[in-house]
Scaffold this motif. Structure first.
Motif, mmCIF file in Angstrom:
data_model
loop_
_atom_site.group_PDB
_atom_site.id
_atom_site.type_symbol
_atom_site.label_atom_id
_atom_site.label_comp_id
_atom_site.label_asym_id
_atom_site.label_seq_id
_atom_site.Cartn_x
_atom_site.Cartn_y
_atom_site.Cartn_z
ATOM 1 N N ALA A 1 79.502 61.231 -90.888
ATOM 2 C CA ALA A 1 80.603 62.208 -90.913
ATOM 3 C C ALA A 1 80.385 63.346 -89.918
ATOM 4 O O ALA A 1 81.000 64.405 -90.030
ATOM 5 C CB ALA A 1 80.821 62.761 -92.323
ATOM 6 N N TYR A 2 79.558 63.132 -88.915
ATOM 7 C CA TYR A 2 79.234 64.155 -87.914
ATOM 8 C C TYR A 2 80.489 64.768 -87.309
ATOM 9 O O TYR A 2 80.603 65.985 -87.179
ATOM 10 C CB TYR A 2 78.380 63.502 -86.824
ATOM 11 N N THR B 1 81.237 70.047 -96.787
ATOM 12 C CA THR B 1 81.984 68.831 -97.127
ATOM 13 C C THR B 1 82.864 69.078 -98.347
ATOM 14 O O THR B 1 84.033 68.686 -98.373
ATOM 15 C CB THR B 1 81.022 67.660 -97.390
ATOM 16 N N PHE C 1 75.618 71.468 -95.346
ATOM 17 C CA PHE C 1 76.496 70.345 -94.998
ATOM 18 C C PHE C 1 77.207 69.803 -96.232
ATOM 19 O O PHE C 1 78.377 69.424 -96.172
ATOM 20 C CB PHE C 1 75.715 69.243 -94.282
ATOM 21 N N ARG D 1 78.462 72.989 -87.091
ATOM 22 C CA ARG D 1 77.154 72.374 -86.814
ATOM 23 C C ARG D 1 76.224 73.380 -86.154
ATOM 24 O O ARG D 1 75.056 73.513 -86.538
ATOM 25 C CB ARG D 1 77.319 71.124 -85.940
ATOM 26 N N GLU E 1 73.092 62.595 -95.955
ATOM 27 C CA GLU E 1 73.550 61.610 -94.967
ATOM 28 C C GLU E 1 73.948 62.269 -93.657
ATOM 29 O O GLU E 1 73.681 61.729 -92.581
ATOM 30 C CB GLU E 1 74.723 60.813 -95.545
ATOM 31 N N MET E 2 74.545 63.436 -93.724
ATOM 32 C CA MET E 2 74.917 64.142 -92.496
ATOM 33 C C MET E 2 73.672 64.593 -91.742
ATOM 34 O O MET E 2 73.536 64.381 -90.544
ATOM 35 C CB MET E 2 75.807 65.343 -92.833
ATOM 36 N N ASP E 3 72.735 65.207 -92.452
ATOM 37 C CA ASP E 3 71.582 65.774 -91.762
ATOM 38 C C ASP E 3 70.627 64.702 -91.245
ATOM 39 O O ASP E 3 70.074 64.842 -90.163
ATOM 40 C CB ASP E 3 70.823 66.742 -92.663
ATOM 41 N N GLY F 1 73.576 61.592 -89.541
ATOM 42 C CA GLY F 1 74.763 62.012 -88.812
ATOM 43 C C GLY F 1 76.051 61.398 -89.325
ATOM 44 O O GLY F 1 77.054 61.379 -88.601
ATOM 45 N N SER G 1 76.085 63.470 -99.543
ATOM 46 C CA SER G 1 76.816 63.686 -98.283
ATOM 47 C C SER G 1 76.031 64.595 -97.344
ATOM 48 O O SER G 1 75.967 64.348 -96.135
ATOM 49 C CB SER G 1 78.191 64.304 -98.556
#
Length: 199
Positions: A126-127, A31, A27, A135, A119-121, A124, A116
């Motif tokens: 910036a999912y 990004t 992720f 994804r 935070e995504m994993d 979520g 980043s």
């Protein structure tokens, strides 16, 4: 180096943390690609794979923030491979700052991208900026499982419950407060008001 690291982390972390760490790399890298950033994929990978190692049983006696234990382990690994000190420092910063919102995005790309990815994993964030295909590809290779949300909170708690003072001033005290009804947060204002200073 990357292959050695993968095997080491695979045998040190649970499936939960290993898969999480690997997804963090993907992720973060996606990004960076989307933002057209120049970054070192290997350094990002090392940071991602080490970022939660401080939560493992190896560090159950430590009083450090788990992020510091993780960053120190990454530093030692990189130095053992003769990596230049400026790159070692970048990975140390990336790992140590990944739970400190508001700072990593102002540092070099590897630092910002590791946070980043986390935070995504985990949350979520910036999912919607990832395609469904992206994804799905990451999850197909490194699944989250049906209970990741509760399981990751449990892993955080188990890695920090023996060092509650290390969570002061971080998002980590939220984990202890959520899991332990007897946890008492350190109050920064109380520390100021009860200091020995007269005024």
């Amino acid at each position: 180096m990357a292959q050695e690291l993968r095997e080491m982390i695979r045998h040190t972390e649970t499936d939960l943390l290993f898969n999480h760490s690997t997804r963090v790399y993907f992720f973060g890298a996606l990004t960076g690609k989307r933002r057209r950033l120049r970054f070192d994929h290997e350094l990002l990978y090392v940071g991602a794979m080490f970022h939660d190692i401080g939560l493992t049983e190896r560090y159950q006696a430590s009083a450090n923030r788990f992020e510091v234990d993780s960053a120190n382990a990454a530093r030692d690994f990189l130095r053992s491979h003769g990596i230049p000190e400026r790159d070692v420092e970048a990975v140390w910063d990336a790992v140590s700052l990944h739970t400190t919102p508001g700072i990593p995005e102002h540092k070099q790309a590897e630092v910002a991208l590791l946070t980043s990815g986390v935070e995504m994993d985990v949350m979520g964030l910036a999912y919607e900026q990832f395609t469904e295909a992206q994804r799905n590809a990451v999850l197909a290779a490194y699944p989250r499982g049906d209970s990741f949300k509760n399981d990751i909170i449990g892993a955080f708690y188990n890695g920090m419950k023996h060092r509650p003072n290390s969570t002061f001033g971080t998002v980590n005290d939220d984990v202890l407060a959520y899991r332990d009804p007897h946890f008492q947060r350190v109050d920064f204002c109380k520390l100021i008001l009860e200091s020995p200073w007269s005024g």
